[in-house]
Scaffold this active site. Structure first.
Site, PDB file in Angstrom:
ATOM      1  N   TRP A 182      14.849   5.764   6.106  1.00  0.00           N
ATOM      2  CA  TRP A 182      13.660   4.945   6.387  1.00  0.00           C
ATOM      3  C   TRP A 182      13.440   4.951   7.887  1.00  0.00           C
ATOM      4  O   TRP A 182      14.384   4.771   8.657  1.00  0.00           O
ATOM      5  CB  TRP A 182      13.834   3.495   5.908  1.00  0.00           C
ATOM      6  CG  TRP A 182      12.693   2.652   6.396  1.00  0.00           C
ATOM      7  CD1 TRP A 182      11.406   2.663   5.938  1.00  0.00           C
ATOM      8  CD2 TRP A 182      12.713   1.725   7.498  1.00  0.00           C
ATOM      9  NE1 TRP A 182      10.636   1.804   6.681  1.00  0.00           N
ATOM     10  CE2 TRP A 182      11.409   1.210   7.632  1.00  0.00           C
ATOM     11  CE3 TRP A 182      13.707   1.277   8.378  1.00  0.00           C
ATOM     12  CZ2 TRP A 182      11.066   0.272   8.611  1.00  0.00           C
ATOM     13  CZ3 TRP A 182      13.369   0.346   9.357  1.00  0.00           C
ATOM     14  CH2 TRP A 182      12.059  -0.158   9.460  1.00  0.00           C
ATOM     15  N   GLU A 223      12.378   6.493   1.852  1.00  0.00           N
ATOM     16  CA  GLU A 223      11.795   5.167   1.594  1.00  0.00           C
ATOM     17  C   GLU A 223      10.462   5.000   2.328  1.00  0.00           C
ATOM     18  O   GLU A 223      10.407   5.032   3.552  1.00  0.00           O
ATOM     19  CB  GLU A 223      12.793   4.096   2.063  1.00  0.00           C
ATOM     20  CG  GLU A 223      12.295   2.669   1.862  1.00  0.00           C
ATOM     21  CD  GLU A 223      13.304   1.618   2.361  1.00  0.00           C
ATOM     22  OE1 GLU A 223      14.285   1.990   3.040  1.00  0.00           O
ATOM     23  OE2 GLU A 223      13.092   0.424   2.077  1.00  0.00           O
ATOM     24  N   LYS A 225       6.746   2.955   3.255  1.00  0.00           N
ATOM     25  CA  LYS A 225       6.384   1.579   3.601  1.00  0.00           C
ATOM     26  C   LYS A 225       4.916   1.535   3.969  1.00  0.00           C
ATOM     27  O   LYS A 225       4.425   2.430   4.646  1.00  0.00           O
ATOM     28  CB  LYS A 225       7.248   1.129   4.785  1.00  0.00           C
ATOM     29  CG  LYS A 225       7.047  -0.303   5.180  1.00  0.00           C
ATOM     30  CD  LYS A 225       8.208  -0.791   6.023  1.00  0.00           C
ATOM     31  CE  LYS A 225       7.986  -2.228   6.419  1.00  0.00           C
ATOM     32  NZ  LYS A 225       9.136  -2.814   7.064  1.00  0.00           N
ATOM     33  N   ASP A 256      10.969   0.289  -2.192  1.00  0.00           N
ATOM     34  CA  ASP A 256      11.399  -1.052  -1.773  1.00  0.00           C
ATOM     35  C   ASP A 256      10.324  -2.022  -2.265  1.00  0.00           C
ATOM     36  O   ASP A 256       9.136  -1.825  -1.996  1.00  0.00           O
ATOM     37  CB  ASP A 256      11.537  -1.077  -0.241  1.00  0.00           C
ATOM     38  CG  ASP A 256      12.008  -2.422   0.293  1.00  0.00           C
ATOM     39  OD1 ASP A 256      11.405  -3.447  -0.073  1.00  0.00           O
ATOM     40  OD2 ASP A 256      12.957  -2.445   1.102  1.00  0.00           O
ATOM     41  N   HIS A 259       7.500  -3.132   0.090  1.00  0.00           N
ATOM     42  CA  HIS A 259       6.810  -2.130   0.901  1.00  0.00           C
ATOM     43  C   HIS A 259       5.464  -1.682   0.367  1.00  0.00           C
ATOM     44  O   HIS A 259       4.972  -0.616   0.717  1.00  0.00           O
ATOM     45  CB  HIS A 259       7.712  -0.901   1.078  1.00  0.00           C
ATOM     46  CG  HIS A 259       8.844  -1.154   2.013  1.00  0.00           C
ATOM     47  ND1 HIS A 259       9.617  -0.162   2.542  1.00  0.00           N
ATOM     48  CD2 HIS A 259       9.316  -2.313   2.539  1.00  0.00           C
ATOM     49  CE1 HIS A 259      10.534  -0.684   3.332  1.00  0.00           C
ATOM     50  NE2 HIS A 259      10.374  -1.987   3.343  1.00  0.00           N
ATOM     51  N   HIS A 283      15.160  -0.445  -3.546  1.00  0.00           N
ATOM     52  CA  HIS A 283      15.630  -1.550  -2.724  1.00  0.00           C
ATOM     53  C   HIS A 283      14.972  -2.776  -3.329  1.00  0.00           C
ATOM     54  O   HIS A 283      13.764  -2.974  -3.156  1.00  0.00           O
ATOM     55  CB  HIS A 283      15.156  -1.422  -1.275  1.00  0.00           C
ATOM     56  CG  HIS A 283      16.097  -0.672  -0.404  1.00  0.00           C
ATOM     57  ND1 HIS A 283      15.853  -0.476   0.937  1.00  0.00           N
ATOM     58  CD2 HIS A 283      17.278  -0.070  -0.666  1.00  0.00           C
ATOM     59  CE1 HIS A 283      16.858   0.210   1.457  1.00  0.00           C
ATOM     60  NE2 HIS A 283      17.729   0.472   0.496  1.00  0.00           N
ATOM     61  N   ASP A 291       6.431  -8.335   4.101  1.00  0.00           N
ATOM     62  CA  ASP A 291       7.740  -7.763   3.779  1.00  0.00           C
ATOM     63  C   ASP A 291       8.837  -8.610   4.425  1.00  0.00           C
ATOM     64  O   ASP A 291       9.545  -8.166   5.321  1.00  0.00           O
ATOM     65  CB  ASP A 291       7.769  -6.314   4.290  1.00  0.00           C
ATOM     66  CG  ASP A 291       9.097  -5.637   3.996  1.00  0.00           C
ATOM     67  OD1 ASP A 291       9.692  -5.930   2.954  1.00  0.00           O
ATOM     68  OD2 ASP A 291       9.538  -4.822   4.830  1.00  0.00           O
ATOM     69  N   ASP A 293      11.606  -9.894   3.324  1.00  0.00           N
ATOM     70  CA  ASP A 293      13.004  -9.697   2.949  1.00  0.00           C
ATOM     71  C   ASP A 293      13.729 -10.990   2.625  1.00  0.00           C
ATOM     72  O   ASP A 293      14.825 -11.247   3.117  1.00  0.00           O
ATOM     73  CB  ASP A 293      13.744  -8.895   4.039  1.00  0.00           C
ATOM     74  CG  ASP A 293      13.249  -7.457   4.101  1.00  0.00           C
ATOM     75  OD1 ASP A 293      13.577  -6.678   3.215  1.00  0.00           O
ATOM     76  OD2 ASP A 293      12.501  -7.134   5.051  1.00  0.00           O
ATOM     77  N   ASP A 322      18.013  -5.274  -0.750  1.00  0.00           N
ATOM     78  CA  ASP A 322      17.655  -5.197   0.666  1.00  0.00           C
ATOM     79  C   ASP A 322      16.948  -6.482   1.080  1.00  0.00           C
ATOM     80  O   ASP A 322      15.772  -6.655   0.809  1.00  0.00           O
ATOM     81  CB  ASP A 322      16.746  -3.979   0.913  1.00  0.00           C
ATOM     82  CG  ASP A 322      16.380  -3.839   2.386  1.00  0.00           C
ATOM     83  OD1 ASP A 322      17.008  -4.519   3.219  1.00  0.00           O
ATOM     84  OD2 ASP A 322      15.465  -3.050   2.696  1.00  0.00           O
TER      85      ASP A 322
HETATM   86  C1  RNT Z   1      12.728  -1.831   6.225  1.00  0.00           C
HETATM   87  C2  RNT Z   1      13.373  -1.132   5.092  1.00  0.00           C
HETATM   88  C3  RNT Z   1      14.796  -0.713   5.300  1.00  0.00           C
HETATM   89  C4  RNT Z   1      15.627  -1.765   6.002  1.00  0.00           C
HETATM   90  C5  RNT Z   1      17.121  -1.527   5.970  1.00  0.00           C
HETATM   91  C6  RNT Z   1      17.823  -2.334   7.004  1.00  0.00           C
HETATM   92  O1  RNT Z   1      11.512  -2.355   5.921  1.00  0.00           O
HETATM   93  O2  RNT Z   1      13.260  -1.896   3.936  1.00  0.00           O
HETATM   94  O3  RNT Z   1      15.338  -0.316   4.095  1.00  0.00           O
HETATM   95  O4  RNT Z   1      15.391  -3.031   5.473  1.00  0.00           O
HETATM   96  O5  RNT Z   1      17.392  -0.206   6.029  1.00  0.00           O
HETATM   97 ZN    ZN Z   2      14.334  -1.245   2.207  1.00  0.00          ZN
END
Ligand code: RNT
Ligand code: ZN
Length: 419
Positions: A182, A223, A225, A256, A259, A283, A291, A293, A322
């Site tokens: 990523w 990955e 986004k 993810d 994302h 993820h 996003d 998290d 994640d």
């Molecule tokens: C960031 C991505 C990525 C990170 C990690 C730390 O938006 O989701 O995967 O969160 O690699």
């Molecule tokens: Zn991620």
């Protein structure tokens, strides 16, 4: 009431639906989830970096953040002991352990991760890996898509170094390593040229992958986004970019759940992707308005994802979490996230899909809706409690007092420090 007794009653209720609860629990044991090390220290790593960048952010200042490899490993082990089943751990390159002179990211070698291998061997878990294309002076503007050739070459070398380290993990631990790429590259405002950065990213990935790594040992995932903080208008590594890149180069896509546009469902993408790819990586995260998290919980998004995993078969989805929440006890965050994902999987494994699919094919949407709603109050909790009991981890909220004890004895004694 007695857990075993409750389970027996639940088992009968599911059996009446044609669902085998014993088989569901067995499947759950066969569904490893990769526990991300970065929840334990707010994505700081061991390079002495003070702040996070790349459009991602851990907010909060709950005391007790792990600051050394020893602390982080102890915290992860503590969390894993409260989570039923055997899982994996997910590391970033910024968690290299330097016993002699530190090296920059393009010079990382397997030996810098030897303590992690020792740790994983002791716990009997596999390791997954991520090159770290952020929180570094050379990542301030762009990485693999950089217009500056020296910068781009640096990050290409980092990618190759990480492939070598991933091979090392797989060889040492006897289980393939998923290496996820990523990058945070993108623009705050409308770009003039959308193509050139993507062409450079494509070339950089080509160069990394042409180093001749062992594809049996390392599964490379990419990955995408849609945006990040400060990267609102354009990201180089978009979904279309990686979907095509992965298809052409026989890699896997990683989705993810934070994302995509907020109303897009990752669960809905899996069935399409799996018609064209052997596997998909995930993820699982929880975006709240962006996003953000947040810690994964047992919500509809996660339950729908779990359903698709159950239908496809757990071996076709490479599962990792994640998130990074610095506002609550970090070990509790891991335990809540992992156990919630597992509950969602268990619910999915206890769902009578054949019956539901038949109703759909018969276009009996009334009965389908009725049954889907009635299923929501079936005794999932009784099966879950029994699963925890049988796998020798605390049942229900009993795990929390253990985390609180660890907080008092260990975490509260750590120096506080945040950026
Ligand atoms: C960031 C991505 C990525 C990170 C990690 C730390 O938006 O989701 O995967 O969160 O690699
Ligand atoms: Zn991620």
């Amino acid at each position: 009431m007695n857990i075993t007794y409750r389970y027996q009653s639940a088992r009968e209720q599911y059996a009446r639906l044609g669902v085998d609860a014993d088989a569901a629990m067995e499947k759950l044991l066969q569904t490893p989830i990769s526990l991300h090390c970065w929840q334990g220290d707010d994505v700081q790593g061991f390079e002495g970096s003070a702040c996070l960048d790349g459009g991602i952010q851990a907010t909060g200042d709950y005391p007790g953040r792990a600051k050394t490899p020893r602390e982080l490993m102890a915290d992860m082990e503590f969390a894993l002991n409260l989570i039923p089943g055997r899982h994996r751990i997910n590391l970033h390159a910024s968690y290299a352990v330097f016993t002699d002179t530190p090296v920059d990211r393009d010079k990382l070698e397997p030996r810098h991760f030897a303590p992690w291998v020792q740790f994983a061997k002791r716990l009997g878990v596999g390791i997954d890996f991520n090159p770290t294309f952020f929180a570094h002076p050379k990542a301030a503007k762009a990485t693999l898509s950089s217009e500056d050739e020296d910068t781009r070459a640096f990050w290409i070398r980092h990618g190759v170094a990480c492939l070598r380290i991933s091979e090392y993990f797989a060889r040492e631990l006897g289980t393939p390593c998923t290496m996820n790429i990523w990058i945070p590259d993108g623009f705050k405002d409308t770009p003039a040229d959308r193509t050139a950065p993507r062409a450079r990213l494509k070339d950089s990935l080509d160069q990394i992958l042409s180093c001749g790594y062992n594809r049996e040992l390392v599964r490379v995932t990419v990955e995408s986004k849609v945006f990040g903080i400060g990267l609102e208008s354009y990201t180089v590594g978009s979904q279309e970019f990686y979907l095509n890149y992965a298809a052409k180069n026989n890699l896997l896509c990683l989705l993810d759940s934070g994302h995509f546009h907020p109303t897009e469902m990752v669960a809905d993408k899996l069935s399409s992707m799996l018609l064209f790819q052997d596997q998909v990586a995930l993820h699982v995260s929880r975006p709240v308005r962006w996003d953000s998290d947040h810690v994964v919980i047992f919500d509809d998004t996660v339950r729908q994802i779990a359903r698709e995993i159950a239908i496809a078969g757990p071996q076709r989805v490479i599962l990792a979490l994640d998130f990074f929440d610095a506002s609550i006890n970090r070990i509790a965050a891991w335990v809540i996230g992992m156990r919630s994902m597992q509950k969602a999987l268990l619910e999915a494994y206890l769902t009578p899909f054949d019956t539901l699919a038949r109703l759909q094919d018969q276009r009996d949407f009334t009965q389908l809706l009725m049954l889907q709603e009635e299923l929501k109050t079936y005794p999932l909790g009784d099966v879950w409690d029994y699963f925890c009991q049988e796998n020798a981890v605390p049942v229900r909220e009993d795990w929390y007092s253990k985390v609180k004890g660890y907080e008092q004895d260990v975490l509260s004694k750590r120096e506080s420090q945040h950026c």
